[in-house]
Design a protein around this motif. Structure first.
Motif, short mmCIF file in Angstrom:
data_model
loop_
_atom_site.label_atom_id
_atom_site.label_comp_id
_atom_site.label_asym_id
_atom_site.label_seq_id
_atom_site.Cartn_x
_atom_site.Cartn_y
_atom_site.Cartn_z
N GLU A 184 89.43 65.27 32.61
CA GLU A 184 89.69 66.71 32.33
C GLU A 184 89.90 67.19 33.45
O GLU A 184 91.29 68.31 33.64
N ALA A 185 89.11 67.10 34.72
CA ALA A 185 89.22 67.68 35.94
C ALA A 185 90.53 67.02 36.88
O ALA A 185 90.90 67.61 37.81
N VAL A 186 91.00 65.85 36.33
CA VAL A 186 92.07 65.27 36.83
C VAL A 186 93.49 66.26 37.19
O VAL A 186 94.01 66.55 35.97
N PRO A 187 93.96 66.35 38.35
CA PRO A 187 95.08 67.40 38.48
C PRO A 187 96.26 66.51 38.13
O PRO A 187 96.48 65.50 38.81
N PRO A 188 97.32 67.00 37.45
CA PRO A 188 98.68 66.42 37.31
C PRO A 188 99.39 66.36 38.69
O PRO A 188 99.16 66.99 39.62
N ALA A 206 95.44 63.33 44.98
CA ALA A 206 94.10 63.63 44.70
C ALA A 206 93.18 63.49 43.36
O ALA A 206 93.88 63.74 42.32
N LEU A 207 92.31 62.90 43.24
CA LEU A 207 91.36 62.46 42.22
C LEU A 207 90.06 62.61 42.25
O LEU A 207 89.38 62.58 43.43
N PRO A 208 89.14 63.04 41.28
CA PRO A 208 87.99 63.26 41.34
C PRO A 208 87.26 61.89 41.68
O PRO A 208 87.98 60.94 41.35
N ARG A 209 86.00 62.10 42.30
CA ARG A 209 85.30 61.00 42.85
C ARG A 209 84.11 60.66 41.66
O ARG A 209 82.98 59.93 41.98
N TRP A 210 84.85 60.37 40.42
CA TRP A 210 83.55 59.87 39.37
C TRP A 210 83.40 58.59 39.62
O TRP A 210 84.09 57.87 39.95
N GLY A 211 81.66 58.28 39.37
CA GLY A 211 81.44 57.15 39.67
C GLY A 211 81.02 56.38 41.05
O GLY A 211 80.51 55.62 41.17
N ALA A 212 81.36 57.31 42.05
CA ALA A 212 81.34 56.95 43.58
C ALA A 212 79.97 56.95 43.77
O ALA A 212 79.65 56.29 44.66
N ALA A 280 92.24 57.40 36.12
CA ALA A 280 92.69 58.69 36.34
C ALA A 280 93.94 58.84 36.86
O ALA A 280 94.45 59.75 36.51
N ALA A 281 94.44 57.70 37.68
CA ALA A 281 95.71 58.02 38.10
C ALA A 281 96.74 58.00 36.89
O ALA A 281 97.55 58.89 36.94
N VAL A 282 96.75 57.10 35.98
CA VAL A 282 97.52 57.19 34.72
C VAL A 282 97.37 58.49 34.16
O VAL A 282 98.39 59.17 33.60
N THR A 283 96.27 59.10 33.91
CA THR A 283 95.84 60.25 33.52
C THR A 283 96.54 61.70 34.22
O THR A 283 97.43 62.41 33.52
N ALA A 284 96.73 61.65 35.63
CA ALA A 284 97.64 62.23 36.23
C ALA A 284 99.07 62.23 36.24
O ALA A 284 99.84 63.20 36.05
N MET A 285 99.59 60.94 36.10
CA MET A 285 101.06 60.87 35.89
C MET A 285 101.55 61.10 34.90
O MET A 285 102.86 61.46 34.98
N TYR A 286 101.01 61.28 33.59
CA TYR A 286 101.28 61.55 32.48
C TYR A 286 100.80 62.35 31.51
O TYR A 286 100.88 62.65 30.39
N ALA A 287 99.94 63.49 32.24
CA ALA A 287 99.31 64.62 31.58
C ALA A 287 100.21 65.39 30.96
O ALA A 287 101.51 65.90 31.53
N PRO A 288 100.18 65.78 29.44
CA PRO A 288 100.87 66.73 28.89
C PRO A 288 100.73 68.08 29.36
O PRO A 288 99.42 68.37 30.01
N ASP A 289 101.63 69.22 29.12
CA ASP A 289 101.43 70.57 29.58
C ASP A 289 100.03 71.11 28.85
O ASP A 289 99.23 71.80 29.37
N GLU A 290 99.74 70.82 27.32
CA GLU A 290 98.67 71.14 27.00
C GLU A 290 98.19 70.30 25.79
O GLU A 290 99.05 69.29 25.47
#
Length: 347
Positions: A184-188, A206-212, A280-290
């Motif tokens: 949810e925190a991944v920026p488009p 930029a992506l969150p560092r989840w699992g780091a 996360a990258a795929v989530t950022a690349m194709y995020a819908p507006d809502e």
């Protein structure tokens, strides 16, 4: 020599799947210069889910999308492979190399040697190469090795090597505790949503560092399982951003998760990190507006949902449903049903 393993002749999927793979190995890993041949992944999912009787019928429908196997450029060897890594023109050379390797050595040894070499380039080919490898590993590990199944692993690894593409320059952002909150925190991406997968991937900054913070293999597996569940659930409410490409936010990390038991435990933590970056990258690349609320149209068993996916026929629907069955809860099945609503059926 290679290890065929127990179970090579058990179950009614053996002959059907092997026949389908032999058909498919005459075709290339891509078509139109950039689109992936999904058939090997889909037929493996059908066979694994008790639908072996539909494999050839489905493949007949998909066959117009197949192209001839590409020509060789120059053999890949143990000495020159670094120069060939990431060169899509060398797909045939790479596949021939891995066919030799899996013909002479146990497939787990080949996988263990090449996984850390290929993992940094998991993002090439829209993550399809690692997904293809994940399907191949599942069959080899659960039902044993046959010639066509070992060849399928070689095709998957060869495709991965040819499309190898690292991702660099990602600025780490603060993360959340859960995979769902981190997604949810991944920026488009900046610059809008136009462009091909490689073009959009180049705009992920930029992506969150989840699992780091994960350092142990069992925790890596637990987190990877959590990520697959969260990405699958998320598709139900966010899949309309791009109904095909957002499938990979779930299926790519699930391919890595399926491969873990066949890999040395020392590779599990870096596998988690690569899988998170891909999802996360795929989530950022194709995020819908809502996001949109979604409720499944009725209650279905897992078998019923997979039967509906088969009737729909789209290869991405079949693969997401296969992953949803791995997750195994109602929200995951709802995501599979949502994919059927959003996607065009296979004609």
């Amino acid at each position: 020599m290679n290890d065929t393993g127990a179970g090579a002749t058990t179950g009614d999927t053996t002959g059907t799947l092997d026949e389908a793979l032999e058909r498919l190995h005459a075709a290339g890993p891509e078509r139109l210069g950039r689109l992936t041949n999904h058939a090997p992944m889909a037929v493996e999912a059908l066979a694994a889910r008790g639908q072996a009787g539909a494999v050839h019928r489905w493949l007949d429908l998909y066959a117009p999308k197949l192209e001839e196997f590409p020509s060789s450029v120059e053999p890949v060897t143990g000495a020159n492979w670094p120069a060939a890594l990431g060169d899509p023109r060398r797909a045939a050379d790479w596949i021939a190399y891995f066919r030799r390797e899996t013909g002479e050595r146990p497939w787990r040894d080949v996988l263990a040697e090449w996984w850390p070499r290929l993992l940094p380039g998991l993002y090439g080919g829209s993550t399809h190469p690692v997904i293809r490898v994940g399907h191949a590993v599942r069959t080899l590990a659960e039902r044993g090795g046959t010639g066509p199944r070992l060849a399928e692993l070689a095709h998957g690894l060869g495709y991965w090597a040819a499309r190898h593409r690292p991702v660099t320059g990602i600025t780490p952002l603060p993360s959340a505790l859960s995979a769902a909150d981190a997604l949810e925190a991944v920026p488009p991406i900046d610059g809008g949503t136009a462009g091909s997968f490689p073009e959009r991937l180049g705009r992920v900054g930029a992506l969150p560092r989840w699992g780091a913070d994960v350092t142990g293999p069992e925790e890596a597996r637990r987190r990877l399982t959590e990520l697959v569940r969260a990405a699958t659930h998320r598709y139900a409410t966010h899949g309309h951003g791009e109904e095909t490409m957002l499938v990979h936010a779930a299926t790519a990390p699930n391919a890595v998760l399926r491969a873990l038991p066949a890999l040395p435990r020392t590779l599990w933590v870096p596998s988690l990190h690569a899988a998170w970056t891909a999802s996360a990258a795929v989530t950022a690349m194709y995020a819908p507006d809502e996001p949109v609320a979604y409720a499944a149209p009725g209650t279905y068993t897992a078998d019923e949902v997979f039967e509906r996916a088969l009737a729909h026929g789209d290869e991405h629907v079949i693969k997401l449903t296969d992953t949803a069955l791995d997750v195994g809860d109602e929200q995951a099945l709802a995501a599979a049903l949502r994919a059927m609503e959003l996607s065009e059926p296979l004609a």
